[in-house]
Write an enzyme that holds these catalytic residues in place. Structure first.
Site: not given
Ligand code: PCA
Length: 189
Positions: A79, A166, A142
């Site tokens: 991410e 992820h 998250c």
């Protein structure tokens, strides 16, 4: 130096969370001169933040890698960004469901991950592991934990690598769903 790796407990309709097993699997490993320590976080806003804050204080890690499940993703997703928004589509495990609230009131709109994203992507792809850089970690727990950790360690004299990865479903999860969904073997993750 300590590399802190976190995973999450199962949540919502998911009976397991691959990030929990992964975090446990790397506990105690050594990477070069670094020691890996791991932590499994509850999928609950206040307790995840409190658990992280005490781990950061106790371990003083030199790098933090958060892991979590992204239902339906086909690849490992490194991410890029964490935004200052909690907009939970389902309640957390204690029934809390903020819609459009800040993770940290008065905090900046967003933080970029300080992990070496491009190098990580190249390394994963060179090993034949499907991976991507993702530009949204969502607005659930998250995103929340990455934002909170980046905020907590922002401005430290020595910037440390911090970010979120992820993970897809495990094959066993798809087998129990009976739907057309991607998965990745735990060993490959
Ligand atoms: N995935 C959720 C929260 C916990 C997890 O493993 C998310 O993507 O926000």
């Amino acid at each position: 130096m300590i590399i802190l790796v976190t995973g999450f407990e199962p949540f919502g309709a998911h009976a397991v969370n691959p990030s929990e097993g992964l975090a446990k699997a790397v506990e105690g490993r050594r990477v070069g001169s670094c020691a890996v320590r791991s932590l499994v976080l509850p999928v609950h806003h206040a307790s995840e933040d409190a658990r992280m804050a005490s781990a950061l204080e106790e371990l003083e890690p030199g790098a933090v890698v958060h892991l979590g499940l992204a239902a339906g993703r086909a690849r490992i997703a490194v991410e890029r960004v964490a935004i200052n928004v909690m907009d939970y589509e389902i309640p957390d495990t204690r029934g809390l469901q903020p819609r459009g609230e800040a993770c940290i009131a008065g905090g900046p709109e967003a933080y970029f991950s300080t992990l070496p994203l491009r190098d990580m992507l190249t390394a994963l792809n060179e090993e034949g592991i499907p991976a991507m850089i993702s530009n949204t970690a969502g607005t659930y727990l998250c995103n929340d934990i990455s934002y909170t950790t980046l905020h907590a360690l922002h401005g430290r004299a020595l910037a440390i690598p911090i970010g979120f990865i992820h993970l897809p479903f495990l094959p066993s999860m798809v087998a129990s769903h009976d739907r057309e969904e991607p998965s990745m073997d735990g060993a490959m993750m």
